[in-house]
Write a protein that holds these residues in place. Sequence first.
Motif, PDB file in Angstrom:
ATOM      1  N   LEU A 146       6.387 -22.197  -9.518  1.00  0.00           N
ATOM      2  CA  LEU A 146       6.998 -22.091  -8.195  1.00  0.00           C
ATOM      3  C   LEU A 146       7.385 -23.489  -7.724  1.00  0.00           C
ATOM      4  O   LEU A 146       6.755 -24.473  -8.121  1.00  0.00           O
ATOM      5  CB  LEU A 146       6.010 -21.498  -7.179  1.00  0.00           C
ATOM      6  CG  LEU A 146       5.636 -20.034  -7.303  1.00  0.00           C
ATOM      7  CD1 LEU A 146       4.551 -19.695  -6.276  1.00  0.00           C
ATOM      8  CD2 LEU A 146       6.843 -19.131  -7.102  1.00  0.00           C
ATOM      9  N   THR A 149       7.920 -26.269  -2.443  1.00  0.00           N
ATOM     10  CA  THR A 149       8.235 -25.906  -1.054  1.00  0.00           C
ATOM     11  C   THR A 149       7.624 -24.576  -0.626  1.00  0.00           C
ATOM     12  O   THR A 149       7.686 -24.225   0.547  1.00  0.00           O
ATOM     13  CB  THR A 149       9.761 -25.831  -0.857  1.00  0.00           C
ATOM     14  OG1 THR A 149      10.298 -24.898  -1.817  1.00  0.00           O
ATOM     15  CG2 THR A 149      10.400 -27.197  -1.037  1.00  0.00           C
ATOM     16  N   VAL A 150       7.033 -23.850  -1.563  1.00  0.00           N
ATOM     17  CA  VAL A 150       6.462 -22.543  -1.224  1.00  0.00           C
ATOM     18  C   VAL A 150       5.296 -22.729  -0.257  1.00  0.00           C
ATOM     19  O   VAL A 150       4.533 -23.682  -0.350  1.00  0.00           O
ATOM     20  CB  VAL A 150       6.014 -21.775  -2.490  1.00  0.00           C
ATOM     21  CG1 VAL A 150       4.802 -22.431  -3.136  1.00  0.00           C
ATOM     22  CG2 VAL A 150       5.721 -20.321  -2.173  1.00  0.00           C
ATOM     23  N   ASP A 151       5.185 -21.826   0.705  1.00  0.00           N
ATOM     24  CA  ASP A 151       4.082 -21.849   1.666  1.00  0.00           C
ATOM     25  C   ASP A 151       2.923 -21.063   1.050  1.00  0.00           C
ATOM     26  O   ASP A 151       2.928 -19.828   1.035  1.00  0.00           O
ATOM     27  CB  ASP A 151       4.531 -21.227   2.991  1.00  0.00           C
ATOM     28  CG  ASP A 151       3.478 -21.333   4.082  1.00  0.00           C
ATOM     29  OD1 ASP A 151       2.265 -21.355   3.771  1.00  0.00           O
ATOM     30  OD2 ASP A 151       3.880 -21.375   5.261  1.00  0.00           O
ATOM     31  N   LEU A 155       2.009 -16.983   1.078  1.00  0.00           N
ATOM     32  CA  LEU A 155       1.992 -16.218  -0.163  1.00  0.00           C
ATOM     33  C   LEU A 155       0.693 -15.415  -0.274  1.00  0.00           C
ATOM     34  O   LEU A 155       0.715 -14.224  -0.610  1.00  0.00           O
ATOM     35  CB  LEU A 155       2.169 -17.146  -1.366  1.00  0.00           C
ATOM     36  CG  LEU A 155       2.113 -16.519  -2.750  1.00  0.00           C
ATOM     37  CD1 LEU A 155       2.990 -15.283  -2.885  1.00  0.00           C
ATOM     38  CD2 LEU A 155       2.498 -17.545  -3.798  1.00  0.00           C
ATOM     39  N   ALA A 190       8.033 -14.973  -3.104  1.00  0.00           N
ATOM     40  CA  ALA A 190       7.914 -16.417  -3.271  1.00  0.00           C
ATOM     41  C   ALA A 190       9.010 -16.945  -4.199  1.00  0.00           C
ATOM     42  O   ALA A 190       9.632 -17.970  -3.943  1.00  0.00           O
ATOM     43  CB  ALA A 190       6.529 -16.779  -3.800  1.00  0.00           C
ATOM     44  N   ARG A 191       9.233 -16.235  -5.294  1.00  0.00           N
ATOM     45  CA  ARG A 191      10.259 -16.662  -6.255  1.00  0.00           C
ATOM     46  C   ARG A 191      11.665 -16.572  -5.664  1.00  0.00           C
ATOM     47  O   ARG A 191      12.555 -17.326  -6.040  1.00  0.00           O
ATOM     48  CB  ARG A 191      10.167 -15.817  -7.524  1.00  0.00           C
ATOM     49  CG  ARG A 191       8.973 -16.217  -8.383  1.00  0.00           C
ATOM     50  CD  ARG A 191       8.884 -15.412  -9.639  1.00  0.00           C
ATOM     51  NE  ARG A 191       7.828 -15.901 -10.510  1.00  0.00           N
ATOM     52  CZ  ARG A 191       7.200 -15.167 -11.413  1.00  0.00           C
ATOM     53  NH1 ARG A 191       7.535 -13.877 -11.572  1.00  0.00           N
ATOM     54  NH2 ARG A 191       6.249 -15.701 -12.161  1.00  0.00           N
ATOM     55  N   GLY A 193      12.379 -17.342  -2.703  1.00  0.00           N
ATOM     56  CA  GLY A 193      12.519 -18.376  -1.675  1.00  0.00           C
ATOM     57  C   GLY A 193      12.229 -17.899  -0.276  1.00  0.00           C
ATOM     58  O   GLY A 193      12.458 -18.619   0.697  1.00  0.00           O
ATOM     59  N   LEU A 195       9.267 -17.215   0.940  1.00  0.00           N
ATOM     60  CA  LEU A 195       8.045 -17.851   1.413  1.00  0.00           C
ATOM     61  C   LEU A 195       8.110 -19.337   1.186  1.00  0.00           C
ATOM     62  O   LEU A 195       7.202 -20.072   1.272  1.00  0.00           O
ATOM     63  CB  LEU A 195       6.825 -17.245   0.694  1.00  0.00           C
ATOM     64  CG  LEU A 195       6.708 -15.714   0.780  1.00  0.00           C
ATOM     65  CD1 LEU A 195       5.529 -15.233  -0.047  1.00  0.00           C
ATOM     66  CD2 LEU A 195       6.522 -15.292   2.224  1.00  0.00           C
TER      67      LEU A 195
END
Length: 195
Positions: A146, A149-151, A155, A190-191, A193, A195
Amino acid sequence: METQRRPGGRSARVRDAVRQATLVEVTERGYEGLTVENVAKRSGVHKTSIYRRWGSPEGLVADALELAAEEPIPVPDTGTLAGDLRALTEALRAGFASPHGSAVGCAFIVAGMQHPAAAAAMQNFTAARRKQSVVVVERAVARGELPGTVDANELIRFALAPIYYRLFVTHEPVAPEDAAKAADAALAAARAGIL
């Protein structure tokens, strides 16, 4: 000269006895049946001591949650984020599927919905559990699964929320495949974008 409290000792034994009695009482009687008197009998701690320190059944629940928040949870490490998320959602599902886990979890949530002290303790408890769980997302970012930038907090919330919804809103059973779908949907978000 200031007196320092010893770690452990009588105070820790009393707190542990009361906490254990509280957990047994909510397992057997539910939150609605939790009383200071029954906790006093089961723990061997005088009820006036319990009233002085915890004040009420809500205080007992809040303290039990505070102590539980300090306990580590097994964080999965399957080698992939998909596997780790599925393991987390399955652990939550299985915990609520057990009679003890269901009774205690439901009691804590009911108390949190009705009393501010228990609500604050529940927020701290879930934040502590989420903090332990985000490690799986951090490892996934380090592996390149990932973007950075993912939160991670979101998630984890997205993965667990459908299970709580089924348990406490619609009162539907949660099968292992439901837990896996929740994990997979959170990973897909998540993938994408989101999240």
